[in-house]
Enzyme design. Structure first.
Site, mmCIF file in Angstrom:
data_model
loop_
_atom_site.group_PDB
_atom_site.id
_atom_site.type_symbol
_atom_site.label_atom_id
_atom_site.label_comp_id
_atom_site.label_asym_id
_atom_site.label_seq_id
_atom_site.Cartn_x
_atom_site.Cartn_y
_atom_site.Cartn_z
ATOM 1 N N THR A 1 -73.194 22.659 16.757
ATOM 2 C CA THR A 1 -73.527 22.691 17.842
ATOM 3 C C THR A 1 -74.294 21.409 18.224
ATOM 4 O O THR A 1 -74.572 21.448 19.493
ATOM 5 C CB THR A 1 -74.684 23.951 18.200
ATOM 6 N N GLY A 2 -74.344 20.599 17.404
ATOM 7 C CA GLY A 2 -74.740 19.186 18.005
ATOM 8 C C GLY A 2 -76.185 18.926 17.594
ATOM 9 O O GLY A 2 -76.754 18.031 18.330
ATOM 10 N N THR B 1 -77.601 17.256 15.089
ATOM 11 C CA THR B 1 -77.772 15.740 14.419
ATOM 12 C C THR B 1 -77.414 15.064 15.901
ATOM 13 O O THR B 1 -78.264 13.841 15.818
ATOM 14 C CB THR B 1 -76.854 15.692 13.542
ATOM 15 N N GLU C 1 -48.508 44.161 18.456
ATOM 16 C CA GLU C 1 -49.184 43.014 19.262
ATOM 17 C C GLU C 1 -49.051 43.758 20.670
ATOM 18 O O GLU C 1 -50.065 43.545 21.368
ATOM 19 C CB GLU C 1 -48.593 41.663 19.253
#
Length: 610
Positions: free
Chosen positions: A210-211, A213, A430
């Site tokens: 998530t950012g 750092t 599907e």
């Protein structure tokens, strides 16, 4: 930001110094110290020793005569004189001419040269090299030899080209909370005058990717101050005490470069809760490192200009002493981005590629619901790679849509060939999902249906995309989701009268939702608002564990089975009532292999397909 690395001399440099000293010692020092003790006598004494036949070895040279006594214990020398019969008399006295006189060395000098001097040389060299290596490693007073207690933190200097808040999108709340730190580092007087003190530590928590750092680097980039970065796992060492030494070294460097920011990534590696009653060994090193970290954070005086940032995916695992006020005073959630955040993140990363002007990032953001910032960046990169593989330099809408499928379900398996019967079963499966979703209220619209196998193992999938983010789900909406999950198996039963293994993931998801309804969300009349299930590691998968008696667990299992059975029966009833549409849509999907949500709805509502 630019990483600062101290210049280091190669180890061969020190080897060359040692070799040079040894050579000089052998060539100059040793000959000077090993001069023998030679007794100088007059020529008359020499003649008397010849008469007494007390000459052992003799060397007659032009400038001197060197000789020993008969026992060869003392070396003498004298000046030569004109004496034609000297050689004959020496020979008659028994003197030896064919041996070289070995000059005796003093025992004290021998001891000094062979034992004391080498020890002194190597001790001195060892001390010098140890000091130099510690200086190069950055260790200060109290550092371990050869920099073993050095923190190894990467140091970045302030840079106008560093990461800024404008480079981090989708986390507006987190940026707003962190901007106060930037303002404090720019204008500390404003806070000092008001008597306010900045938090000593800020903890960034959230799912991976998530950012966290990047936000820490953006704070340093905006504040234009030095930035120390280190991972929590780098403190953990095999040798006891080294982790604590690294913590001391890190904080020493931080104080020297204040104002600055220290960022500890994955702090849970050293900050886990200390267990009571633990025996010696095992976690002693980690706990000593944690204790040193607690001490250092307490030792920071207010307004020193050193801000500690840390990131973790497991805040619940941290020691309470680490998260109390006075250490990590502020917790900043860095959650998965919402729809607007995903769109902003896509646009930031799209600046690095050449994208077509008609690319609709809003649609891509809707399709990428639940994706983290790192996953969105990967999607942009996958789209660019797909454009290159297609021989283009510009990324279009189809590249981005396909990149989402690559990240979610993997690449297309072009070498996977399904038999006609398997392909037909997958088509019905599907369409069963899509048809049950479309025939219910409050279901997300169908975006795409495909029966092309993927590298993740899926033989096909149905993509549903909500118009926007949903933060609350009603009981009816969850039941509809469970019914949609069972729609694939129900279609196989209706069309073929038998079932396959293709519904394994559907069964897992339906069971998980049903159990959460009963044990966690309080959507059962029998248990009402009682939590029977607790979530652990909410940012790392959200694993749940039951916290109730065995009898209650049995009742929960029965309720889960009944709920899934009810929704399965509902899905089957919907498909049986719309059997013609099921056959028509399955045949269309079988032929096309991939259809859009618009094509699906046109056939379902009675439109003509071409």
């Amino acid at each position: 930001m630019k990483e600062v690395k101290a210049p280091k001399r190669p180890l061969i440099y020190y080897y060359c110094i040692v070799l040079l000293i040894i050579l000089l010692f052998n060539m100059i020092v040793t000959p000077m110290l090993s001069q023998s003790q030679v007794t100088e006598v007059d020529y008359g004494t020499f003649m008397d020793m010849i008469e007494e036949q007390d000459i052992g070895i003799v060397q007659v040279e032009d400038t001197q005569i060197i000789f020993t006594d008969k026992a060869e214990t003392t070396v003498y020398k004298t000046s030569p004189m004109e004496d034609p019969t000297l050689t004959q008399r020496l020979h008659e006295s028994g003197a030896v001419f064919d041996r070289v006189i070995e000059e005796p060395v003093s025992p004290l000098w021998t001891l000094f040269l062979t034992l004391v001097l080498p020890i002194l040389i190597f001790v001195g060299l060892g001390q010098y090299m140890s000091k130099k290596l510690m200086e190069q490693a950055g260790g200060g007073k109290g550092s371990m030899a050869f920099g073993m207690g050095k923190s190894n933190a990467k140091v970045y200097v302030q840079s106008t080209k560093g990461i800024r808040f404008s480079d981090v999108a989708g986390e507006d709340e987190a940026k707003e909370s962190l901007w106060e730190i930037v303002d404090y580092l720019h204008n500390p007087e404003k806070y000092t005058q008001a008597g306010a003190a900045m938090p000593k530590g800020i903890l960034l928590v959230g799912p991976p990717g998530t950012g966290k750092t990047m936000l820490a680097k953006a704070v340093a980039g905006e504040a234009n101050v030095p930035f120390f970065s280190i991972s929590g796992s780098e403190f953990v060492e095999m040798f006891v005490g080294m982790g604590a030494s690294k913590v001391r070294d890190l904080f020493r460097q931080a104080k020297e470069k204040a104002p600055c920011i220290v960022f500890i990534d994955e702090i849970d590696a050293i900050g886990q809760k200390r267990s009571s009653g633990s025996v010696s060994g095992g976690n002693d090193e980690r706990e000593q490192t944690l204790n040193q970290l607690l001490t250092e954070m307490d030792g920071f005086e207010e307004n020193t200009g050193v801000i500690i940032l840390a990131a973790t995916n497991r805040p619940e695992a941290l020691d309470p002493a680490l998260t109390r006020p006075g250490r990590f005073d502020r917790r900043v959630p860095v959650e998965l981005p919402d729809l607007a955040g995903r769109e902003a993140i896509l646009k930031v990363h799209a600046k690095k590629i050449k994208a077509a002007e008609d690319v609709d990032f809003h649609t891509i953001a809707r399709m990428a619901a639940g994706a983290s910032g790192a996953e969105l960046a990967n999607m942009i990169n996958e789209a660019a790679l797909r454009a290159v593989r297609s021989g283009r330099t510009v990324v279009n809408q189809s590249d981005l849509e396909e990149s989402i499928e690559v990240v979610i379900a993997g690449y297309q398996k072009k070498n996977a060939v399904l038999s006609d019967q398997e392909k037909k079963v997958v088509s019905y499966h599907e369409i069963g999902h899509a048809l049950v979703a479309a025939l219910q209220d409050h279901s997300a619209p169908v975006q795409k249906i495909t029966i092309i196998p993927r590298t993740s193992g899926a033989l096909g999938y149905t993509m549903q995309v909500d118009a926007g983010d949903k933060y609350l789900l009603t009981k009816e909406e969850i039941e509809n989701k469970i019914a949609t999950y069972t729609g694939g198996r129900a279609a196989e039963e209706v069309a073929f009268g038998q079932i396959t293994t293709g519904a394994s993931n559907d069964i897992e998801q339906a069971t998980k939702l049903a159990r959460a309804m009963i044990a966690r969300y309080g959507m059962s009349q029998d248990f009402d608002m009682v939590a029977m299930e607790t979530v652990q590691n909410q940012y790392l998968g959200g694993d749940a564990s039951l916290a109730c008696s065995p009898q209650t667990q049995k009742e929960i299992d029965q309720k889960v089975v009944e709920l899934v059975k009810t929704q399965h029966a509902k899905a089957r009833k919907l498909l049986e009532d719309n059997r013609e549409k099921l056959d028509e849509l399955a045949a269309f999907l079988y032929e096309k292999e991939t259809i859009t949500g618009e094509e699906f709805m046109r056939i379902l509502t009675g439109g003509e397909q071409k």
